[in-house]
Enzyme design. Structure first.
Site, PDB file in Angstrom:
ATOM      1  CE1 TYR A 309      -3.119   2.972   0.485  1.00  0.00           C
ATOM      2  CE2 TYR A 309      -3.519   2.279   2.742  1.00  0.00           C
ATOM      3  CZ  TYR A 309      -3.778   3.130   1.696  1.00  0.00           C
ATOM      4  OH  TYR A 309      -4.698   4.134   1.848  1.00  0.00           O
ATOM      5  CB  CYS A 310       0.974   4.308   0.072  1.00  0.00           C
ATOM      6  SG  CYS A 310       1.600   5.994  -0.047  1.00  0.00           S
ATOM      7  CG  LEU A 311       5.546   5.734   1.209  1.00  0.00           C
ATOM      8  CD1 LEU A 311       6.369   6.274   2.361  1.00  0.00           C
ATOM      9  CD2 LEU A 311       5.897   6.450  -0.066  1.00  0.00           C
ATOM     10  N   GLY A 313       3.715  -0.319  -1.269  1.00  0.00           N
ATOM     11  CA  GLY A 313       3.554  -0.914  -2.581  1.00  0.00           C
ATOM     12  C   GLY A 313       4.775  -0.716  -3.453  1.00  0.00           C
ATOM     13  CG  PHE A 337      -3.895  -1.630  -1.985  1.00  0.00           C
ATOM     14  CD1 PHE A 337      -4.453  -2.416  -2.976  1.00  0.00           C
ATOM     15  CD2 PHE A 337      -3.931  -2.101  -0.675  1.00  0.00           C
ATOM     16  CE1 PHE A 337      -5.016  -3.650  -2.686  1.00  0.00           C
ATOM     17  CE2 PHE A 337      -4.495  -3.324  -0.369  1.00  0.00           C
ATOM     18  CZ  PHE A 337      -5.035  -4.104  -1.376  1.00  0.00           C
TER      19      PHE A 337
END
Length: 578
Positions: A309-311, A313, A337
């Site tokens: 998720y985000c960083l 990811g 994500f």
């Protein structure tokens, strides 16, 4: 006593000065802002044609607006002189259509429009500097919006009249309480009703592994049989992991466990000064790779669905590429994500990324050994100034409303720090230099390439993302030579991901691109795929099941024989670090 070499003394003096300055500039480099402004000013002064257009535009627009204003005083059905941009809710209430508030709001929108025209399209101005100047002008104009003052906001005036002035008194009380909390350094009292382990992050589980950087949580099974391949979720380390395990009704972890998946979650340590030298390699090795090793012992002979998720990811993409390079086949799939892998279109966050700004930020982090939560929050607040600054001032201080805290807001207030070395490497190697997309990002002593990834990819982007714009996330199609299932969902960077089944007004678009398919531009992709009502969690669960083996008995909670015994109950201890 050993004396510091002279060059180090000079360097330290510079860093101390920048660190002190940064406390008063909210982390913004004065040099970076000055360069952008001077670039715009000099090129504007040397563009007589543009200046003539600006003058003509000003006279024409304001002459027409003067005539419109006289009509607006007597014609309540008169169409607006300027239409607000999509998503601009400031003047959407019908009260703003009445005289004189209609003239006030339209005058302000006209000023915004003219200054946008004046700060863009100047020949010779660097794109980055143009964006900075345009953004700064917009922020400055926001200060003078008629929504922000009691006498020029009809909603504030009406509520003050209806309550006999009590709303203004309550607003003053809210302001004084906030000033007191800020001066005393108190925690936000509104978040005290939300506590991890009590009404947040409550999915039952155990901590099955811990090192200096992570706690690995394994969640208890809730079905008689589970998918053969477990899921490892790598959240962003800029916030606590439990955005994916909020309340019972909107917990992604709870949803996955209920659907028969074995779920592991990384909970990141909140770094302090002693962690200043932790870099990207530490987050990869002690984070993702150590977690994978623990899972391989707890659930032996099974591949893993890696989710980021985000960083987290971006880090998961790096891990998958490094494993593919080294012929490590322990992954079954990769899910991302709102995660960027190409940073050439990283949105307005790039306003704060240039050599001057990064050097300034590094000196600020050098002072403490980490980037603290307020410095990070400042940049994100500016990107959403109306939602995070002005709307709060209006609602709480002018309207006298008591803010209603929810689980997502409580999570958002529970931010973490970033180690000096890691954050510097992340911003320089990924944002500034775009090393990952360019094949220059080294893991160990060799570069990695995302094109080496062969496992299927499920990628989620959100329509209103101010952190990872969906056009930027979409670039994963160009970087990975594998099947990519791409989802564009309603909502923003956080609310679009916390999109549980049954959530009202949720929709998404979904498409699959194989390695052999031709490139489809992002905007064309959005036109080709119809919106579907509901939560994207459901097709993702179907996708996971399609890429999983036959159901098996649930694995044990930890593995005592392999030195991964349960250490304690979820949510663990790192989640409580402040």
């Amino acid at each position: 006593m050993t004396r510091m070499p002279l060059p180090d003394i000079k360097n330290s003096i510079d860093r101390v000065m920048h660190a002190v300055e940064g406390r008063y500039t909210q982390g913004m480099s004065p040099a970076s802002l000055t360069l952008a402004f001077m670039d715009w000013l000099i090129h504007t002064a040397h563009s007589p044609g543009k200046l003539s257009e600006m003058r003509e535009n000003f006279l024409r627009k304001y002459s027409a607006f003067g005539l419109w204003s006289m009509r607006a005083a007597f014609d309540p059905e008169l169409k607006p002189f300027i239409t607000s941009l999509p998503g601009d809710r400031r003047f959407s209430d019908p009260a703003w259509q009445r005289f004189p508030y209609n003239v006030m709001s339209q005058s302000f929108l006209l000023q915004e429009q003219w200054w946008h025209y004046a700060t863009t399209g100047i020949p010779g101005v660097a794109d980055h500097h143009e964006n900075v100047v345009s953004f700064a002008a917009r922020q400055w104009l926001d200060v003078f919006s008629p929504t922000n003052y009691p006498s020029t906001n009809p909603l504030v005036v009406e509520k003050a009249i209806n309550t006999g002035g009590q709303s203004l008194m309550k607003g003053m009380q809210n302001l004084l309480e906030d000033v007191q909390h800020n001066l005393l350094g108190d925690a936000d009292t509104q978040t005290s009703e939300f506590t991890p382990g009590e009404n947040l992050a409550c999915t039952p589980g155990k901590v099955v592994y811990r090192n200096r950087l992570i706690e690995l949580l394994q969640y208890s099974p809730r079905t008689d049989k589970v998918a053969a391949e477990p899921i490892l979720i790598t959240p962003a380390w800029i916030m606590k992991y439990y955005i994916l395990d909020l309340s019972e009704h909107n917990s992604m972890v709870r949803y996955l466990v209920d659907k028969g998946h074995t779920v592991f979650m990384i909970s990141w340590h909140n770094p302090g000064p002693q962690d200043r030298d932790m870099g990207m390699s530490d987050y990869l090795r002690r984070g993702v790779m150590d977690a994978l090793q623990a899972i391989n012992h707890i659930v032996p002979k099974q591949k893993v669905h890696l989710v980021g998720y985000c960083l987290g990811g971006t880090l998961a993409s790096i891990a998958a590429a490094a494993m593919a390079r080294d012929n490590d086949d322990r992954l079954q799939s990769l899910t991302l994500f709102t995660a960027q892998t190409d940073f050439t279109e990283a949105g307005e966050l790039m306003l704060f990324i240039d050599e001057s700004q990064l050097s300034y930020m590094e000196d600020m982090m050098w002072d403490k050994g980490y980037l603290d939560t307020q410095q990070m929050a400042g940049a994100f607040t500016l990107l959403r100034s109306y939602d995070l600054i002005w709307s709060r001032i209006i609602n709480e201080y002018l309207m006298g409303e008591t803010p209603r805290m929810n689980d997502l807001m409580a999570w958002n207030a529970d931010s973490t720090r970033m180690p000096y070395r890691m954050h510097s490497e992340y911003l320089r190697r990924l944002f500034l230099n775009n090393d990952l997309a360019s094949g220059r990002f080294n893991v160990g002593d060799r570069p990695i390439s995302l094109r080496d990834i062969r496992v299927p990819v499920f990628c989620v982007a959100t329509q209103k993302d101010h952190v990872a714009p969906w056009h930027s996330v979409y670039k994963v199609h160009d970087l990975m030579n594998t099947e990519v299932t791409f989802v564009l969902t309603s909502g923003g960077h956080n609310a679009g991901i916390v999109s549980e089944p049954g959530h009202p007004r949720r929709h998404y678009q979904l498409g699959v691109q194989t390695a052999e398919d031709k490139h489809i531009p992002a905007d064309d992709w959005a036109l080709r795929h119809e919106a579907r009502e509901g939560s994207w969690w459901e097709p993702w669960n179907d996708w996971l099941n399609t890429h999983s083996g036959e159901p098996v008995d649930p694995p044990p909670m930890g593995n005592t024989k392999a030195d991964y015994p349960p250490i304690g109950p979820a949510p663990g201890t790192y989640v409580f670090e402040r």
